[in-house]
Write a protein that holds these residues in place. Sequence first.
Motif, PDB file in Angstrom:
ATOM      1  N   UNK A   1      -5.010  -0.603  -2.957  1.00  0.00           N
ATOM      2  CA  UNK A   1      -3.912   0.165  -1.374  1.00  0.00           C
ATOM      3  C   UNK A   1      -4.717  -0.636  -0.514  1.00  0.00           C
ATOM      4  N   UNK A   2      -5.445  -1.716   0.115  1.00  0.00           N
ATOM      5  CA  UNK A   2      -6.093  -2.271   0.282  1.00  0.00           C
ATOM      6  C   UNK A   2      -6.780  -1.380   1.058  1.00  0.00           C
TER       7      UNK A   2
ATOM      8  N   UNK B   1      -1.560   4.422  -6.943  1.00  0.00           N
ATOM      9  CA  UNK B   1      -2.767   4.718  -6.561  1.00  0.00           C
ATOM     10  C   UNK B   1      -3.814   5.420  -7.135  1.00  0.00           C
ATOM     11  N   UNK B   2      -3.324   7.461  -7.123  1.00  0.00           N
ATOM     12  CA  UNK B   2      -3.454   8.493  -7.722  1.00  0.00           C
ATOM     13  C   UNK B   2      -4.598   8.395  -9.115  1.00  0.00           C
ATOM     14  N   UNK B   3      -3.423   7.469  -9.498  1.00  0.00           N
ATOM     15  CA  UNK B   3      -3.523   7.147 -11.286  1.00  0.00           C
ATOM     16  C   UNK B   3      -4.216   6.464 -11.485  1.00  0.00           C
TER      17      UNK B   3
ATOM     18  N   UNK C   1       0.965  -1.084   0.077  1.00  0.00           N
ATOM     19  CA  UNK C   1       0.043  -0.048   0.349  1.00  0.00           C
ATOM     20  C   UNK C   1       0.508   1.085   0.174  1.00  0.00           C
ATOM     21  N   UNK C   2       1.807   1.158   0.809  1.00  0.00           N
ATOM     22  CA  UNK C   2       2.916   2.589   0.826  1.00  0.00           C
ATOM     23  C   UNK C   2       2.940   2.793  -0.467  1.00  0.00           C
ATOM     24  N   UNK C   3       4.070   2.020  -0.734  1.00  0.00           N
ATOM     25  CA  UNK C   3       4.700   1.995  -2.632  1.00  0.00           C
ATOM     26  C   UNK C   3       3.699   2.828  -3.272  1.00  0.00           C
ATOM     27  N   UNK C   4       1.498   1.490  -3.367  1.00  0.00           N
ATOM     28  CA  UNK C   4       1.616   2.402  -4.416  1.00  0.00           C
ATOM     29  C   UNK C   4       0.932   3.821  -3.974  1.00  0.00           C
TER      30      UNK C   4
ATOM     31  N   UNK D   1      -9.340   5.274   1.949  1.00  0.00           N
ATOM     32  CA  UNK D   1      -9.661   7.141   1.915  1.00  0.00           C
ATOM     33  C   UNK D   1      -8.075   8.126   1.613  1.00  0.00           C
ATOM     34  N   UNK D   2      -7.219   7.435   1.676  1.00  0.00           N
ATOM     35  CA  UNK D   2      -5.817   8.372   1.558  1.00  0.00           C
ATOM     36  C   UNK D   2      -5.616   8.380   0.456  1.00  0.00           C
TER      37      UNK D   2
END
Length: 431
Positions: free
Chosen positions: A340-341, A304-306, A295-298, A346-347
């Motif tokens: 991102x699990x 994640x945003x893309x 999740x941190x890498x994404x 929400x992030x």
Amino acid sequence: MSGNLLLPALLTAAAILLWAAAWLPEFLTALLFFAAAMLLRVAPADTVFAGFFSAAFWLVLSGFVLGTAIRKVGLADRAARLLAPRLTTSWPLMVGGVVLLCYALAFVMPSNMGRITLLVPIVLALADRAGLTAGSRGRSGLVLAVGFATFELSASILPSNVPNLVLVGAAESAFGLHFSYLSYFLLHAPVLGLAKGVLLIVCVCVMFPARPQPIIDTEPPAPLSAEARRLSWLLLATLALWISDSWHGISPAWIGLAAACLCLLPRIGFLNAEEFASGVNIRTCLYVAGILGLAAVVTQSGLGEAVGRYIIQALPLRPQQPALDFASLLGLSSALNFVVTGNGVPAIFTPLARLLADSTGLPLMTVLMSQVFGYATPLLPYQASPLVVAMGLGEVAARDGLKLCLLLAALSYVLLAPLQYGWFRLLGWIA
């Protein structure tokens, strides 16, 4: 995809596929993810190994220590003895009692991992007293009831779920919005709390049928041993600090870690080195660290945003069709859950909320609240680390957790999502 996102995307897809299909042991997939991410220089080391720096990882580790100590000194069996006469008269009552206990504890204890730490040993002892032996369907069903009730139902209580707290923080920093405890509870509890609790009980009873042995215990319990009394005081102090974390500001993870250290200290503790080695499931710890690292890498890579913006372009958003828009928002949060699990949804979703509100015509607050249903309804166990921890503590087969996860998610989207939409409309959140 641009070149800087291609490697993170391929690595993420491979890890998700391996975890979902269970072709390799879950901990091995996590180790392969760590190795590939570092060899391919997908992200800096502090991002790849962010799971080991996360409070969730240390709550998992301390949870295994506390759970082992609770079982060793007999507190789990004692609690089970008190519950057994009231819950073992029927299987639906037993499952329903466990689910209700998990939901009730969420009101006073903010940590999912902490609640699982306390409840899984008690439920395992309860299963033993009811004749549900290791490896039986009923025993697996009770453990899964703890995991799913702890994570999914607590999403209806604002401070009792990590994704909720991420949502609150992201909405406050991005839009200056604040959420009240009661309005949040009123919005989500009828469907995500009560209705989903009933649905979970039905699914567990149908998928994991069992016949518990009715227990009639007329003998008074034996006096607590000195070890049990000392551990009881330690657990009460730990619980009090967990409950009051908003006052003193110390993370539940560090409180749990301190309690675990006390359990391991020579003379005053309860576990020796051998018991620590046998009680702590390193496989599950590595699995959780891998999920959090992914999740941190994404997030750090911008993947994640893309993905979120790409999905928005593909969604059928129609300002004149609020039902379709609401379904699209649920679909977006569910899709992000794969990438991102639950903790990361929400992030990613929250910063996109203004664009989504403009595209749908729905109020910004309604858009923000719609994601709760999505991240509280994982389709695969890896999307919610508390489920993984409960399965590890209870030694539940990955296949059983996957089947219940898919069934509960499917029924939730078919039966509960329309109810959630209707409840939003009734309260005036959707015109």
